[in-house]
Design an enzyme around this catalytic site. Structure first.
Site: not given
Ligand code: GLC
Length: 534
Positions: A200, A252
């Site tokens: 993310d 790994e």
């Molecule tokens: C990313 C995710 C989104 C979230 C953001 C903050 O863009 O896809 O859904 O709100 O990160 O974590």
């Protein structure tokens, strides 16, 4: 190491949004046993892997992207044993499992942030986050992606940075403790058997050292200016050594475990730096998702992204929908060139649903004809539209809240799936509970109305995925043809008719599949994609 045979190079990866996939206990919120119970359908669909959006303990202020404990399962979704069962059952069906990792920020309920609050200014506990003391004014002008200032002040006078919601404090990746912690989290899930991580906000972990002011609203959802220097909070050089260290851990483990970057970085050559041979394996192709339904732009983005990834030996990915954008069956129902909007409400202009679905099916067939790896978002295989008339009182997205309701938010693409037309909650769960309301018109999209029905969107996806595998399209290449928008991938011709007149199939070509029926003269109508064997 370049592993040309690796499973992920041509994988079709299906995004499961756990809140909305299937609810086993009737509380209106999807859960892990619900997913396990429906894996058979994903096997029938013919995908290679699932990516699960976060299911970790979380106050759910950002639908689980606010993680309070990286090594557990939120009781709403089940328990750790349910994750183990899901992984084992998926593997038994030949489906790999990718989990979501959220390293840019934790939840404010994470033990570390709670300790930082308790320990006070200047403490080592606060060094795990980005705290500053700057008096009455915030330390700089940065804005939260969800709206408003990116800084929040505590009663003790310190400010902390949150590029997203106020409940999502940014971690300090200059702190070795933070680095060590995430290496350990990776191992925790790798040891449980997961096949990879979707990372993310992968371009956000490292901030420019001086936290220089940045005057334009920092929005990753709107894309970056490809010409300028990277903003001080995005795409800093320092992120790459983090992913190199993660890659060493993944290597790994046997079986080809992968890292997938969610990085809103442009241009494609800059994004490709995340997928160099010693870093991540894939990055989402958001320029492709953003391209308007026009041949010139699509061809340009296909060429540009293939070229940028080829240059580093990476596989190119393709995506049309996810949990952050308007579903493509609705997005493509707006006039061509309408900028991507973060959500739609009842008062906004509404898409042309029939046109949107027709173009979405053509867009999907075009995407699945491209070499590389493709990402599908749950429900697109049913042709699901966005819920564009959701009453505001149901909305939960913090982006809606923090923007002062200026932005509609992302709830419209997160509505629980319809499985059975005549069951309560369309078979999402055993009761009629559903955390977001399902439109009254959704029976027609239910899986059981589409299974075995020739021409249904479900059967179109199944056919396409099986032909894709049979003809090795994911391993092929794009050779553009003269005339219509068409390319050759191995022995298959992929042709999309963007024109206003029907076009002929090239002579000698044998139709394999088309996104809509051909016309009475066997010609390809407008907004239709075909695959034909040459
Ligand atoms: C990313 C995710 C989104 C979230 C953001 C903050 O863009 O896809 O859904 O709100 O990160 O974590």
């Amino acid at each position: 190491m370049l592993d040309t045979d690796a499973w992920w190079r041509d994988a079709v990866i299906y995004q499961v949004y756990p809140r909305s996939f299937a609810d086993s206990d009737g509380d209106g919120m999807g859960d892990l046993p619900g997913i396990t119970g429906r894996l058979q359908h994903l096997q029938e669909l013919g995908i290679d892997a699932v990516w699960l959006s976060p299911f970790y303990p979380s106050p759910q202020h950002d639908a689980g992207y606010d993680v309070a404990d990286y090594r557990g399962v939120d009781p709403r979704f089940g328990e750790l044993g349910d994750a183990d069962k899901l992984i084992a059952e998926a593997h038994g069906r030949g489906i790999k499992v990718i989990v979501d990792l959220v390293p840019n920020h934790t939840s404010s309920e994470h033990a570390w942030f709670q300790a930082a609050l308790a320990a006070g200014p200047g403490s080592p506990e606060r060094e795990r986050y980005i705290f500053r003391s700057s008096g009455e004014e915030p330390p700089n002008s940065w804005k939260s992606v969800f709206g408003g200032s990116a800084w929040e002040r505590l009663p003790d006078g310190d400010w902390y940075l949150h590029l997203f919601d106020v409940s999502q404090p940014d971690l300090n990746w200059d702190n070795p403790e933070v680095r060590a912690e995430f290496l350990d989290v990776l191992r925790f899930w790798l040891d449980r058997g997961v096949d990879g991580f979707r990372v993310d906000v992968a371009h956000g972990l490292v901030k420019e050292a001086n936290l220089t002011d940045w005057t334009t609203t920092s929005t990753i959802l709107g894309g970056l200016d490809p010409a300028g220097p990277p903003p001080p909070m995005w795409d800093q050089e320092g992120v790459h050594e983090i992913y190199q260290s993660w890659r060493r851990v993944l290597d790994e483990y046997p079986g080809g475990r992968i890292l997938v970057a969610e990085a809103w970085v442009a241009p494609a050559s800059r994004l490709a730096r995340y997928v160099r041979p010693d870093e991540m394996h894939q990055a989402f192709n958001f320029p492709y998702l953003d391209a308007p339904w026009r041949p010139a732009e699509l061809r340009a983005v296909i060429d540009e992204t293939l070229e940028a990834n080829d240059a580093v030996g990476a596989t190119t990915t393709w995506v049309l929908s996810n949990h952050d954008v308007v579903r493509h069956a609705s997005r493509l129902g707006f006039p061509v060139g309408t900028p991507r909007m973060p959500g739609i409400g009842a008062e906004d202009p509404q898409p042309d649903a029939a046109l949107g679905l027709r173009r979405a099916r053509a867009a999907t067939l075009l995407m699945l004809g491209l070499p590389g790896s493709a990402y599908l978002y749950q429900g697109e295989e049913l042709g699901l539209p966005e819920h564009t008339t959701m009453p505001d009182e149901f909305r939960e997205d913090p982006a809606w809240e923090r923007s002062g309701h200026a932005e509609r938010g992302r709830d419209g693409c997160r509505v629980p799936l319809p499985w059975e037309a005549d069951a309560p909650s369309y078979g999402f769960g055993p009761t009629d509970a559903s955390w977001l309301p399902q439109p009254a018109t959704w029976a027609e999209y239910a899986l059981d109305r589409q299974q075995g029905v020739p021409g249904s969107t479900w059967e179109l996806y199944r056919t396409a995925l099986s032909l894709r595998r049979e003809h090795g399209l994911g391993r092929g290449s794009v050779v553009w043809q003269e005339g219509a928008f068409a390319f050759r991938n191995g022995d298959v011709l992929v042709l999309t008719n963007f024109g206003s007149e029907a076009v002929e199939l090239p002579s000698g070509a044998r139709l394999l599949v088309s996104s809509e029926p051909l016309d009475g003269d066997g010609r390809i109508p407008t907004d239709v994609t075909v695959w034909a064997a040459l």
